[in-house]
Every structure is written in structure tokens, then in C-alpha cells.
Design a protein around this motif. Sequence first.
Motif, PDB file in Angstrom:
ATOM      1  N   ALA A 653      80.012  43.892  29.884  1.00 43.23           N
ATOM      2  CA  ALA A 653      78.647  44.442  31.026  1.00 43.23           C
ATOM      3  C   ALA A 653      77.679  43.312  31.133  1.00 43.23           C
ATOM      4  O   ALA A 653      77.406  42.907  32.375  1.00 43.23           O
ATOM      5  N   LEU A 654      77.751  42.531  30.152  1.00 39.36           N
ATOM      6  CA  LEU A 654      77.047  41.276  29.360  1.00 39.36           C
ATOM      7  C   LEU A 654      77.483  40.249  30.989  1.00 39.36           C
ATOM      8  O   LEU A 654      76.893  38.733  30.649  1.00 39.36           O
ATOM      9  N   THR A 655      78.837  39.146  30.713  1.00 36.96           N
ATOM     10  CA  THR A 655      80.004  39.011  31.691  1.00 36.96           C
ATOM     11  C   THR A 655      80.265  39.412  32.737  1.00 36.96           C
ATOM     12  O   THR A 655      80.516  38.933  33.520  1.00 36.96           O
ATOM     13  N   ALA A 656      79.349  40.755  33.352  1.00 38.11           N
ATOM     14  CA  ALA A 656      79.936  40.889  34.322  1.00 38.11           C
ATOM     15  C   ALA A 656      79.249  39.708  35.637  1.00 38.11           C
ATOM     16  O   ALA A 656      80.542  39.720  36.693  1.00 38.11           O
ATOM     17  N   LEU A 657      78.365  38.969  36.046  1.00 36.94           N
ATOM     18  CA  LEU A 657      78.022  38.170  37.045  1.00 36.94           C
ATOM     19  C   LEU A 657      78.756  37.194  36.873  1.00 36.94           C
ATOM     20  O   LEU A 657      78.001  35.731  36.926  1.00 36.94           O
ATOM     21  N   HIS A 658      79.279  36.130  35.391  1.00 40.84           N
ATOM     22  CA  HIS A 658      80.069  35.310  35.182  1.00 40.84           C
ATOM     23  C   HIS A 658      81.226  35.257  35.260  1.00 40.84           C
ATOM     24  O   HIS A 658      82.252  36.089  33.787  1.00 40.84           O
ATOM     25  N   PRO A 659      82.497  35.039  35.928  1.00 44.96           N
ATOM     26  CA  PRO A 659      83.592  35.003  35.949  1.00 44.96           C
ATOM     27  C   PRO A 659      83.803  34.812  35.267  1.00 44.96           C
ATOM     28  O   PRO A 659      85.322  35.288  34.418  1.00 44.96           O
ATOM     29  N   ASP A 660      84.801  33.265  34.314  1.00 46.67           N
ATOM     30  CA  ASP A 660      84.602  32.242  33.377  1.00 46.67           C
ATOM     31  C   ASP A 660      84.517  33.225  32.319  1.00 46.67           C
ATOM     32  O   ASP A 660      85.312  33.992  31.301  1.00 46.67           O
ATOM     33  N   ALA A 661      83.394  34.120  31.419  1.00 49.19           N
ATOM     34  CA  ALA A 661      83.261  34.739  30.683  1.00 49.19           C
ATOM     35  C   ALA A 661      83.476  35.973  30.791  1.00 49.19           C
ATOM     36  O   ALA A 661      83.914  36.455  30.355  1.00 49.19           O
ATOM     37  N   LEU A 662      83.704  36.774  31.976  1.00 51.23           N
ATOM     38  CA  LEU A 662      84.528  38.157  32.329  1.00 51.23           C
ATOM     39  C   LEU A 662      86.151  38.223  31.665  1.00 51.23           C
ATOM     40  O   LEU A 662      86.915  38.765  30.777  1.00 51.23           O
ATOM     41  N   SER A 663      85.958  36.931  32.552  1.00 48.45           N
ATOM     42  CA  SER A 663      87.697  36.815  31.776  1.00 48.45           C
ATOM     43  C   SER A 663      88.291  36.489  30.485  1.00 48.45           C
ATOM     44  O   SER A 663      89.253  37.615  29.981  1.00 48.45           O
TER      45      SER A 663
END
Length: 851
Positions: A653-663
Motif C-alpha cells: 500500500a505504501l508503494t501504490a502511488l509509485h508504479p516502479d516501486a509497486l511493481s
Amino acid sequence: MSALDARRQWLAQRHAELLAALRARRDAPTEIPVAASAGAPASAPVGGGGPAARELSAPSARTALLIVGGVLVVVAAVVFTVVSWGRLGIGGRAAVLLALTACALALPRPLRRRQLTATAEASAAVGLALVLLDGYAARQAGLGGLDRVGTAGYWAVLTALTAVGAAVYGWWQRLRLPLPVGFLMARLPGLLGTAAWGGTTEDYATAVIATAAVDFAVLSVLTARDAAGQAGFRERVGGERAASTLVTVARAVGGGWALLGGVLAVGYAVVAPSPAAVVRAWVPLGLLVLLGMALCRGFRTLPFALRAAGEGVAAVALIVAVGAGLRYVTPSGWAVVGYAAPAALLAAWAAVSCARSGRWAKPATGGPAGEPTGGPFAPPSRAAAAMGELVAASTALLLTGVVVLPELAHALIRPVAHGVALWGGSHPPRWSWQLATAPLVVLWLSAAVLAVMAGLRARAVGDGDRHTDRLANALRNAQALTAVPAVLLLPVALGLPYAWVLAAAAVAAISVAVDVVRRPDAALIPRLLVLVATGALALLWASAGRAAVLAVWGTFAASAAVLAHVLSATTSPPAVRATARGSGAFAVLALGVEAVASGATAGLPGHVTAFAVLAVAVFAAGAAAAWHRVPGRGQVSTAVEGAGYTLAAIAVALTALHPDALSLALAVTGVAGLAVALRPDRRRAALVGTGLLIASSWVRLALAGVSAPEAYTLPITAAALVIGHRRRTSTPGTGSWPAYGAGLGATMLPSLAAMWSDENWVRPLLLGAAALLATVAGVRTRLQAPLVVGGGVLVLVGLHELAPTVVQVFGLLPRWVPVAAAGLLLLLLGATYEKRIDEARRLRDTVRSMT
């Protein structure tokens, strides 16, 4: 006057109607019962449904006539006094009123001789009303200079004489009504006399309490002979039932009057503006103390509850009297302690008295808890006094705690308020942490009283029942929860620095945890409450400083891990095992908080800090796998594993606004899920891991601007289907979802998502063909996964292709046509509901029968 005449005419008409109804019922011919015909009930009358049911019984009609007649007489007397009074001379007036009053009061005796008891009671009531009317008329006429007497004083004397006279008259004539009338009228003389004297609030309180004291004294005298077994009161009032009702009502009225006076006295004493006013308030409070003690110790015919209530009222009055006096002696801000101190002392003394009188001992067989076996109306006075004092003093102490609760709550959450501003990204100003000493003294007094009560209760029930007695456990738990803030807030009241206060709280929590590790079976629940309370306060207070958060959360994480490790290694009761599970889960979550705090302290953005949290989650999964192999620690490993999953969800959830980190986070989480699936009891985790990896690839493809995902997903689909087929053939019993679900979804779902934004016809055609092939294969092999996935995708493809046509058709049709069609469809479904339900159930059973 017109209103009085109209009322009189209506009552006369009603009187005539009731008399006519009674005469008609009396003169009606009596029906002769006829033998029932064959087949008919013997009780049924011939030729109809029987006589109409009587809507009014004879006693009810008689009572209605008496009430209406009595009201008519009183109304006539009022009309005569108000209208015709001036037409007669002084002698005529006196003669008329006295004659009417004398007749009304003299009639009950001959009426009782003729067994007309209700009529005698009505005549007595009319006579008593005429007595008051005589008094009003005498003053209006100025007989003997009565018009120069003050109104309140005159009516005070008149109501007092009438109350006494009514009681004596009822006792002499053996009537039921005059006694309660005199008892209720006795409420007025004290209030009217105080008003005539120009009294203040404390004077009214004194008058009301004195009236209640007289009530109980008279009641005790009247019932003394009955208590001794002699005839008297019961015969005078008409029997046992009437005597019991009258005594109950008198006790309720007297008790309510005493409480009213107590409320007035207590309210005045609490807000008294000067010491002289407090001294004046001591008069009604002292009278209330004497009345309560007399009810408990002198009135032996009263029930136990009423005697205990009397002692409780006396205890409250004593506490308020002492507290109101100490309010002008103690320093500023210590007024609440002036009330709390005597309440605490009295509560402790009452607890000791309860223990000595045996009220806290285990009850004898056949009786309720704490009740003596010698009968419910003859308990020892000391026991009643102890119970009343204990309840009253405890309640007073609780009220003082409610008064200081806002100050205590502000001191408890003051560091949290600063921490919110600190971790919110702003630069909070300097803050101070202070607490007045008086609220803390009240808290200490409450904890001390609870400790005394818990010790006495545990001693009274004995060693064998100490751990199973609910009251002892409740007192012990309450004392533990009260002692925690009392101890931890003491450094704040002493003005010690923030670091010292926080260190004291953390050391207290760790000390309790060590004690739990050393003695896991001894009084676990109170110590767990203390551990949770001290730990929670330490963690909340640590939020006011970044270094404090790192130190306290890290220390508590290590302590919780040790606690979980030690407690899970012992074969202990369920409470200890639950503590081990909670400690393990808390250790993992505390490490997650430590990771977030470390990243925030280092100035890292949230999507970077998420990977530290994810590392803690992966570590928790590994630790859970390692603990699972140790015998007896399976439940702890499950708790640790669940906490790790929670941290993993938070990290994603903390990476939801940053697609690179989310992937990347989805990929790491997916690999961890596949690693968890290596455990024999976690095979289903492979589905989650595969889904997370697929989601990671989708995010990556979206970042790369790929609009045709099939080229990237088809190799994964082929590999997944081959691996699933080999697993299904090598491991019999493997379901179709673990074998083929991930492979089918890897291509079909991304293609389905891309189809909705693709205006070309090629992708829908190919995707529909693939979905049709999967559906046919699922039907032929009777496999659930290909059938459900292929069929669902095929339906969605069909809807996609039909959507433009449906929209165009709906645009050409009138607006009422879709509504009518929907209505007809609902009617058809409603008419064939059972058939449709059977078909849906058969379809569900067919799908479920597939592997």
C-alpha cells in the motif's frame, strides 16, 4: 363560575346515567336455563348467542358512583363557599359549613355498621376535603383576625392540624383512606413553615429531612406491635394486605422525601460560598446522618436493603460535610481531595467491616451470595451498615475520580499530541508535560481502596477459591489497571524530564514481562493487564520523540520475541499460550513500526521505506516456517505469519502511488509467496504468489507503454500450463485451479483488459476463440478451471461485441420500452422462480462435481 356550573351539571348528568344503568340491570328478568338440545353444549342458551357480557361489575359501578357523588358534593361546597357565602351572615356561614363537615365525618360509623365500607370511605374523604374548605372560608371571612395571618404560616398550621387529625380520625374509625391522606398531607407543613419563616435552601433541606424522620418514627411506632405479634395496626387499617401496602407506600414516600432533602443539602454544601454557609449546611447533613444511622441500627423491622440504603445515605452526607469543610482549609486545587480522602477512608473501613461480618464469605448452601441463612428480614445491623457504607463511599470515590478524569486524560495523551505534529512533517514548538498533584492523589486513593478490597475478598473466599471468585478477580484487575497510571504519572507530577518518565514506563513494562516469564502460572490475568497498560502508555508516550520511538519500539520488539519464545516452550494453560501468540505477533508488528520510523528518521520517502517493511514481513515468514517445525509452537508461528502478511499488505500500500516501486514490491512479495508455498501445509500460497507476480508484470508492462500484452504473457502461460499439467499427472488429486488457473489467467485477463480499449476486431476474435477452446476443453475433461475462466471470458467478449449494437437499439426505442421489458422479465422470473432456482442449483452441482 360558569365553568364550575358546567362541571356540576355534567357530574349530575353522569350520576343520573349511572343510577339508571344500575336500576335497569337490577330490574332485568332473570333468564331461565333451558336444557340443551341434542348435539348442542349444555351451557349455551336457546335461540341466540346468550346474554351480552357485562361491561361493568357491581364493585366498579359502586366505586364510580361513590367517586362521582363525592366530587359532586365537593363541587357543590366550593360553589356555595365562593358564590353564596356572602349572602349569609357570619352565624349562618359557620353553621352551614360546620354542619356539612360534621355530617360527612360522622357518617362513616353508621355506614360501617351496615357493611357499607366503600361509602364510609367516600364520606370520610368528603369530610376531610370540607375541613380544608372550612379553613379557607374562615380565613376569607376574617374569623378571629385570621385574615391578618400570613398565608404560608396559616396554611402550614392548618395542614399540620389536618394531617394529624386525619391520621387520628382514620385510626379511630378504622378507615383506610384517612391514614394515607394524613401521611401525604404531612409533607406540606414543613415546606410552608419554612416559606413563612423566609428560609433558604439549607432550611428547606432541614425541613424535608425532619419530615422524613417523623415519617419513619411514626411508621416504626405503628408497626412495633405487629412486629411483636400483637394485634393493632393490621386490624386498624383493614387487614394484612392493606397494612403491607400502606407500609410499602409510606416507606417509599419517606425515603424519597429523605433523598430529596439530601440532594438539596448536598448541593448547597458543595457550592456554599463561605465557611459560614458550610456550617449552616451541616445542620441538614447532620440530621441526614442521624436519620440514616437510625434507619440502619434502630428500625429493626425494615428490610436489609432499606437499612443498608439508610446507612449509605448517612455515609454520603458525612463525606460531603467533611469535604465541604476541608474545601476552605486545603490549598487551591485540592478541593476534590477533601471529598476523596474521607470517601477512601470510609470505603476501606466498610470493606474491613464487611469482611468481619462475613458478608464477603462464601454463602451457605441454599441461600444467595452474602445472605444470612436465618431469614432475609433479620440480618445483623453491622452487616447492613457495612454494605451501605461500602457502596456509598465507593460511589463517592468514583465520582471524585470522574471529576479529575479530564486532567488525568490530558496528562496521559499530552505526548501523543506532540507526536502527531512531529511525525506529521511539521516542526512542532517546544512543549511541556505537567500534572497537578491533586488528581494523582485521588487516583492513588482509588488504587489503595481497590487493593484493600481485593485483599480482603481473596482472604474471605479462601485459597482454594481465590482464582475462581469473580468478584475477587474483578477487584484485582481493577486495582491493577488503576495502579498503572497512578505509578507512571507520578514522575510527571514530580516534574521529572520527559526522558526519565518514558524510561520509567519502559522499565516497568519490561519488568512485568520478565516476571511473567519467570512465573507464567501465578495470577496471569492481572499481570497481563499491567503489562498491556504499561506497554501501551510507554509506546504512546514514545511518539513524542524520534529517538524515543526507535529505542522503545525496538526494545519492546525484542522483549516480545523473547516472551513468545519462552512461553511457547512450556506446556501451560490456554491463557499463557494466547499470551505467547500475541507476543509473537506484536514483535513482528513492532519491527514493522521500527522500520517505518527508521525510514522517516533518515528522511526516506514512503515508497522506499516500504521495502524495509517488506523485509520485516519476509523475515517473519521465514521465522514462522522455522518455528512451525518445532513441536508445540505451531500456533505462535501462525500468529507471526499473520502479522507478516499484514506488514506485506502495508508495504504494498505504501508503494501504490509509485508504479516502479509497486511493481518491484509485488514481485518481491510474489517470490516470497512462492517460497511460503514450499511448506506442505501452505501449497495454496503458490496461487497468491503467482497472482502477485502476474500483477507485477502487468504494472511493468503498463509502465513500458505496452498495448499488446499477449507477446509477454503467452510464454508465461505456456510454461505455467505445462508445469501445471506435469504436476497434475505426477500428483493425483491435484485440482484444476492449482494446475491451470494461473496459466489461463496470465494471458486471458490482461488481454480482456486490453480488449475494452481496443477498437480493432482481431483481439476480440482471437481472445474469444481461445476462451471457446478453453470452455470446450473444460467441458470435455470435466475440469472446473478451464470451464469457469473460459466461459467467463467468452461471455465478457460477447458483451463487448454486442455493446455498440445494444446502445444503438436502445437509442432508437422509446424510453418506456426498456422499462416495460425489464418489468415483464421480472414477472416471468417471478412466475418461474422455483424452476429457475432448481436449474441454478443443478448448474452449481455440476460445476462443483468437476475437479
